[in-house]
Design a protein around this motif. Structure first.
Motif, short mmCIF file in Angstrom:
data_model
loop_
_atom_site.label_atom_id
_atom_site.label_comp_id
_atom_site.label_asym_id
_atom_site.label_seq_id
_atom_site.Cartn_x
_atom_site.Cartn_y
_atom_site.Cartn_z
N GLU A 1 5.22 67.57 -17.25
CA GLU A 1 5.03 66.71 -18.45
C GLU A 1 4.79 65.26 -17.87
OE1 GLU A 1 5.61 67.15 -21.74
OE2 GLU A 1 5.76 69.55 -21.73
N LEU A 2 5.47 64.93 -16.82
CA LEU A 2 5.64 63.72 -16.60
C LEU A 2 5.40 63.47 -14.94
CD1 LEU A 2 8.82 62.85 -18.18
CD2 LEU A 2 6.75 61.82 -19.02
N PRO A 3 4.10 63.55 -14.58
CA PRO A 3 3.60 63.64 -13.21
C PRO A 3 4.03 62.66 -12.37
CG PRO A 3 1.55 63.96 -14.64
CD PRO A 3 2.63 63.47 -15.37
N ASN A 4 4.32 61.41 -12.86
CA ASN A 4 4.77 60.35 -12.08
C ASN A 4 6.48 60.10 -11.88
OD1 ASN A 4 2.21 59.36 -11.73
ND2 ASN A 4 1.88 58.11 -13.48
N ALA A 5 7.03 61.06 -12.63
CA ALA A 5 8.62 60.85 -12.54
C ALA A 5 8.92 61.09 -11.09
CB ALA A 5 9.08 62.15 -13.42
N LYS A 6 9.93 60.62 -10.87
CA LYS A 6 10.82 60.56 -9.61
C LYS A 6 12.11 61.31 -9.92
CE LYS A 6 8.36 57.82 -6.63
NZ LYS A 6 6.99 58.03 -7.11
N VAL A 7 12.24 62.39 -9.08
CA VAL A 7 13.06 63.39 -9.25
C VAL A 7 13.93 63.34 -7.71
CG1 VAL A 7 13.84 65.77 -9.56
CG2 VAL A 7 11.81 64.86 -10.68
N ALA A 8 15.31 63.13 -8.08
CA ALA A 8 16.07 63.39 -6.87
C ALA A 8 17.14 64.34 -6.94
CB ALA A 8 16.97 61.71 -6.66
N VAL A 9 17.35 65.14 -5.81
CA VAL A 9 18.37 66.27 -5.93
C VAL A 9 19.49 66.02 -5.03
CG1 VAL A 9 16.60 67.87 -6.65
CG2 VAL A 9 16.77 67.43 -4.27
N GLY A 10 20.71 66.83 -5.21
CA GLY A 10 21.64 66.64 -4.58
C GLY A 10 22.63 67.54 -4.90
#
Length: 222
Positions: free
Chosen positions: A180-189
């Motif tokens: 949906e949002l190719p430029n989104a920055k996703v962090a995981v933890g």
């Protein structure tokens, strides 16, 4: 003036909420984050300075100590409580636009997972470092993350999981966000999450502790 801001930072670092609070013992009977923040505003200290040179300094010190295992979860929670108490006095300045936040961070524990202590710690640390936090809670589905990101343009997003069984949902959610949002920055933890897993699912950042995430977010807007 800088002395007052240093005192506020110290209250945050050691979790001194207000004068009545018995914790920490070495600051018993002293004014806490509540009284000192109010005093700073009354004395004409710029609200932005209270945030950046008082609250954020204290939270950063706690974050580093937590990473180095010098303090533990209860201490961090006390620091976060002190910060929240001080933030009440700053809220009007956020609303008026006088205090600028660095950006918006959306966080939630992924679908199927009801654990929230880690997520809450991260939320508090990120907020204490000058970010607006949108907490979606636990058991959050992909479409809820996407909807929140569409509502808050250019926000960063954090996915939390405590179980290996729910960790797999991070991949599904990350893919949905990126579609949906190719430029989104996703962090995981979260406890079972690793840097390798982060790379495998196409997320952008992984940190083993809240301070690492704060540093990543700050690097993105520097």
């Amino acid at each position: 003036m800088s002395e007052l801001l240093a005192q506020i930072a110290e209250c945050i670092e050691f979790g001194k909420i207000n004068k009545a609070a018995p914790f920490p013992p070495q600051m018993k009977g002293q004014d806490g984050a509540d009284e000192l923040t109010k005093q700073a505003i009354e004395e004409g200290v710029i609200a932005q300075d209270i945030l950046t040179e008082g609250l954020m300094v204290g939270m950063q010190k706690v974050g580093v100590k937590f990473r180095e295992n010098k303090v533990f979860v209860p201490q961090v929670l006390m620091s976060a409580k002190a910060m929240s108490t001080a933030m009440v006095h700053l809220k009007p300045f956020f609303l008026s636009g006088e205090v600028k936040q660095k950006g918006t961070f959306i966080i939630g524990t992924v679908e199927g997972d009801l654990h929230d202590i880690g997520k809450n710690l991260v939320s508090m640390m990120v907020e204490g470092n000058g970010w607006k936090v949108v907490d979606l809670g636990t058991d959050v589905k992909a479409e809820q993350f996407v909807a929140a990101m569409k509502e808050h343009e250019n926000a960063f997003v954090g996915l939390s999981a405590l179980l290996t069984t729910t960790m797999v949902n991070m991949e599904k959610i990350t893919k949905a966000i990126k579609e949906e949002l190719p430029n989104a920055k996703v962090a995981v933890g979260g406890a079972p999450v690793t840097a390798d897993f982060c790379a495998k699912i196409g997320a952008d950042a992984y940190s083993a502790d809240p301070q690492g995430l704060v540093e990543y977010l700050n690097s993105q807007v520097a």
